[in-house]
Design a protein around this motif. Sequence first.
Motif, short mmCIF file in Angstrom:
data_model
loop_
_atom_site.label_atom_id
_atom_site.label_comp_id
_atom_site.label_asym_id
_atom_site.label_seq_id
_atom_site.Cartn_x
_atom_site.Cartn_y
_atom_site.Cartn_z
N GLU A 25 14.96 5.96 26.11
CA GLU A 25 15.90 5.10 25.42
C GLU A 25 17.33 5.60 25.60
N ILE A 26 17.46 6.90 25.51
CA ILE A 26 18.81 7.49 25.57
C ILE A 26 19.44 7.25 26.93
N GLY A 29 20.30 3.72 27.40
CA GLY A 29 21.51 3.37 26.65
C GLY A 29 22.77 3.75 27.43
N ASP A 30 22.77 4.95 27.95
CA ASP A 30 23.92 5.38 28.75
C ASP A 30 24.11 4.47 29.95
N TYR A 32 23.24 1.35 30.28
CA TYR A 32 23.75 0.05 29.84
C TYR A 32 25.24 0.12 29.55
N GLU A 54 22.08 4.23 39.84
CA GLU A 54 21.89 5.15 38.73
C GLU A 54 20.41 5.32 38.38
N GLN A 57 18.70 7.38 40.76
CA GLN A 57 19.07 8.78 40.68
C GLN A 57 18.52 9.43 39.39
N SER A 58 17.98 8.60 38.55
CA SER A 58 17.38 9.18 37.35
C SER A 58 15.94 9.59 37.55
N ARG A 60 14.27 11.95 38.46
CA ARG A 60 14.27 13.35 38.82
C ARG A 60 13.05 14.01 38.16
N LEU A 63 12.87 14.50 34.46
CA LEU A 63 12.93 13.35 33.56
C LEU A 63 11.71 12.43 33.67
N TYR B 25 28.23 12.92 24.12
CA TYR B 25 26.98 12.29 24.52
C TYR B 25 27.12 11.88 25.98
N GLY B 26 26.07 11.42 26.54
CA GLY B 26 25.94 11.13 27.96
C GLY B 26 27.19 10.64 28.65
N VAL B 27 27.56 9.41 28.31
CA VAL B 27 28.69 8.79 29.02
C VAL B 27 29.98 9.56 28.79
N LYS B 30 30.12 12.63 30.86
CA LYS B 30 30.37 12.23 32.26
C LYS B 30 31.85 11.94 32.48
N ILE B 43 24.17 9.73 35.86
CA ILE B 43 23.64 9.89 34.50
C ILE B 43 22.35 10.72 34.55
N GLY B 44 21.53 10.42 35.53
CA GLY B 44 20.26 11.13 35.64
C GLY B 44 20.46 12.62 35.84
N HIS B 47 21.79 14.18 32.58
CA HIS B 47 20.79 14.35 31.54
C HIS B 47 19.79 15.44 31.88
N GLU B 63 20.36 13.00 17.37
CA GLU B 63 20.33 11.64 17.89
C GLU B 63 20.95 10.68 16.90
N GLU B 69 26.63 -2.37 22.32
CA GLU B 69 26.94 -2.22 23.74
C GLU B 69 25.77 -1.62 24.51
N ARG B 70 25.13 -0.73 23.82
CA ARG B 70 24.00 -0.09 24.48
C ARG B 70 22.71 -0.86 24.23
N GLY B 72 21.58 -1.54 21.37
CA GLY B 72 20.88 -0.95 20.23
C GLY B 72 20.20 0.36 20.52
N ARG B 73 20.47 0.91 21.65
CA ARG B 73 19.81 2.16 21.98
C ARG B 73 20.62 3.33 21.49
N ARG B 74 19.95 4.35 21.02
CA ARG B 74 20.68 5.44 20.40
C ARG B 74 21.22 6.41 21.44
N LYS B 75 22.13 7.28 20.96
CA LYS B 75 22.72 8.29 21.83
C LYS B 75 22.19 9.63 21.44
N LYS B 76 22.28 10.57 22.38
CA LYS B 76 21.91 11.93 22.05
C LYS B 76 23.18 12.76 22.13
#
Lengths: 883, 110
Positions: A25-26, A29-30, A32, A54, A57-58, A60, A63, B25-27, B30, B43-44, B47, B63, B69-70, B72-76
């Motif tokens: 999910e995380i 989300g990134d 998206y 992307e 490339q995920s 991996r 993951l 968090y991720g983005v 980055k 991103i991969g 992470h 989390e 925007e996402r 509804g997906r959560r961030k870490k």
Amino acid sequence: MNNDIKPPRWADNLLSLFCKEEIYEIIQGDLYETYFRNLKKHNKSKADRLYVTEVLQSLRPRLVKKIEGTQKLNNYGMFKNYLKIAWRNLSKYKMYSSIKIGGFSIGIAAFLLILLFVQDELSYDKRYEHGERIYRVISVNNDPVDFGMGTSFPAQIGQALGDNFPELEKVGRLIPYDWFNAGSNQFRVEDNLQSNYEEGFAYADQDLLEILEIPMVYGDRKSALSKPNSIVISKKKSDKYFPNQDPVGQTIFLNEDETEPIFIGGVMEDFPSNSHIQFDFFITLTGEEFWPGEQTNWCCWNYSPYVRTAPGTNSKELEEKLLLIRDNYIVKHAIESGSADVEETKKHFAFYLQPVGDIHLRSENIHDVVARGNIKVVWLFMAIAVFILLLACINFINLSTAKSSNRAKEVGLRKVIGSFRNNLVQQFLTESILYSVISVVIGIGLAALFLPYFNVISDKALVLPWTEWFVIPLLIGFIVFIGLIAGIYPAFYLSAFKPIDALRGSISRGSKSSKLRSVMVVFQFTTSIVLIVGALIVYRQMEYILNKDLGYDKEQVIMLQGTNTLDGKLLTFKEELLKLSEVKNAAFSNYLPVAGTKRDGNTFYKDGRDKIDRGVGAQRWTVDQDYVKTMGMRILEGRDFSDRASDSSAIIINETMAKKLNLENPVGEKIMNWETWHVIGVVEDFHFDNMKGGIRSLSMVRGSQGSIIAVKVDTKDMASLLESITKTWDGFMPNQPIRYTFLDESYARMYEDVKRTGNVFTIFAVLAVIVACLGLFGLSAFMTEQRSKEISIRKVLGASFQVIFQMLTLDFLKMVVISLILAIPIGWYLMSGWLNDFEYRTDITWHLFAIAGMVVLSIAFITVSFESIKASVVNPVKGLRSE
Amino acid sequence: MKDTNLGAFEELVLLAVGSLDENAYGVAIKDALESQSGRAPSIGALHSALYRLEDKGYLKSTEGGATTERGGRRKKFYALSGTGKEALVRAHELRMAFSHKIPGLNFNMD
């Protein structure tokens, strides 16, 4: 934030396939977030491409989902837990567990044994390469009054079938009964001195060897019987007389007749036990003519034809075409011989092509030489086996649900921790499969242990097929199947407990469940009672058969066989025998009232009326003048044979025959078959068939040849008398060992199948009762346990032993009584059906049911009282003390 | 285990997380990396590194923060742990120790 623009679906799916659950999910989300950002800067297709990049490339290693993930590990771990808990439960409640397992094992053992039996019966004659094209030709008499089917045809049937019907590839005739040299003979190899009595002779056409695909050890199947006076012997006999040689071409003699040497054309493999014919000797019919003109005369029906049809032939259509034979040959002969049966024959005679695979089990209406099996018996046994297995499953279900309160806390706790109902169902099914595994293993052990005894009873040679390829998968499937069937109801029942009730301790036996339990107990006992009644009736019928007044005296009669070789010395031998003080009477005849001796069916008419009347089919027995006396038969009118010369055309008829011929005063009347006879006496009807049929017409004429001497004796020391007789015999026939049987034993052997049915019923009745009582014992133990507090309180308040005892046992006994009431109509119906097969039978009386009921009631009573007595005398303190 | 061998990329990631304070968090990480070094990891890859660093104990995570925007997906959200900070310091010291040994290399920005 465009709701209808999304990244490419397939990329998303790919991600969901591969990505670890916790990070999926995380990351998505990134991705998206980045996607929508890109949409602002670029067009959609570019953004899509970037997204896909992307995603790719995920993928991996770190993951990506583990294939051997924690999911699998979780399941495996749970099963280990289930088995552990199941085992602990098993050991904790040893008594209940052993009852469950014991009942199951017995049921499975019974099931296995019956399965072997059924499978063997069904396997008769199934191994032919062209089995679906091999038939036995049967004659059908469609007369509604006199319906019957027969296996015999006149000699020319072979030629008639072969010439007229191209659909029949091969036609071969068989003569399987005692006729001329078929049946039994003295067998002697040329140049040997010793002549041995052998059985299992039959006449056969050369083509029969090919039709029945008989494998040959020596000689060629295509020609072994093609020359006249040839014989094919079985491997068993070849090993006996010609050990380690090829005997083809050697000469043998039958019945010391050196004018008719017979030479060996081949040696065939012994017939397997599951073949409908079992012969050791086939004498060829090539060039054989038993009397001048015999092979083309359609008078006498002695041949049994087998055919092999061409591929694609429809047997029903062929049967219609075969009516040609009826019209051109049978009817023609009837007209020519002036028989009054012409119309009857035209109307009612038909053909039936019986597939070879049906012969063993589906020949009930066919008048045959050998006693065949019966498909009904096979189904009956199968049903019994299934029932017993069912009883065992019921035990399992009952005990599992009864003891449910023991597991309630566990169920409640598991649910609280987070178990779903499915998991619980899985757990209990695993438990029942565990029980199933143990029971099946023990059951197989029991079956192997008792197989030898079962073989004796069922008269077979069954073996457990360890080495067949299908054994292991079949076993596994069976274990799982049984486990599921027995376990599914308890699994659902137990897993339905609400956690709060369970933990609070308020789960106790609901009234709903105990109704179901009672129903099952009643079912168990009804089945047991029906089986016991069945066994009792079969035994009663057997008693009846053995002790009924047969119209002759079968006790203390010795049958000496093979006496035809005495030739001229017959009379002298008889006189010598009569000199022995304990010998009361002796008579020659080939015809005796037990199976396995000669029969001779003739058609009789009142004198001169053979072209006018319908003939009466009757036996014509050739006996010597002492026969009636020796056999203890009773002359009702007229007189017995004497040595008057005129008695050579004298005939004695039985009551039935007199009735059928409409003779009011038979004595002095004249009757005829192809010769004329004058009736000198009427003998009381006596049984000479088995009791399934009525007594048929029978006549006796005087003759002095015979291969059996019936010797009526009166002795207390049979052994020494036999010694004396043997000495006398050896004096006359030193090279032929004496052979004798006892008439009453031969008689009893006619009803082997009845005896066998009785034995099987008894065994299964006992097993059913054991299983049912095991269940009852478990239940009563459990009930007592449940009510221990109640019992203790009652005792404290002053209840006596009797009251407590009564309280505990009455409920159960009520169930048994209900079973008895249900069993009565069922048992009556089933056993009447069986008894109806017998023309002569005992009745089903009330007291049979009473006996069965008493037996079951007392056994149940004893079973239940074990626990009840224990409960009634226990110190009340024990029950009231809380742990 | 005292494995202070930080890969170069890993060190950068740690630095980026540390620089972002609350919102790492991720983005966001980055973006930070991109603005400082000019190169952005996928991103991969990012992470994967974050996962590994958390395994090693240099990062802690929480989390939350789902936005529409996402979808509804959560961030870490990641943050440096004590050990992480130590590791960064040691890495920096190691670089310094070496660089001082190289004549003519001047790290001071004038």
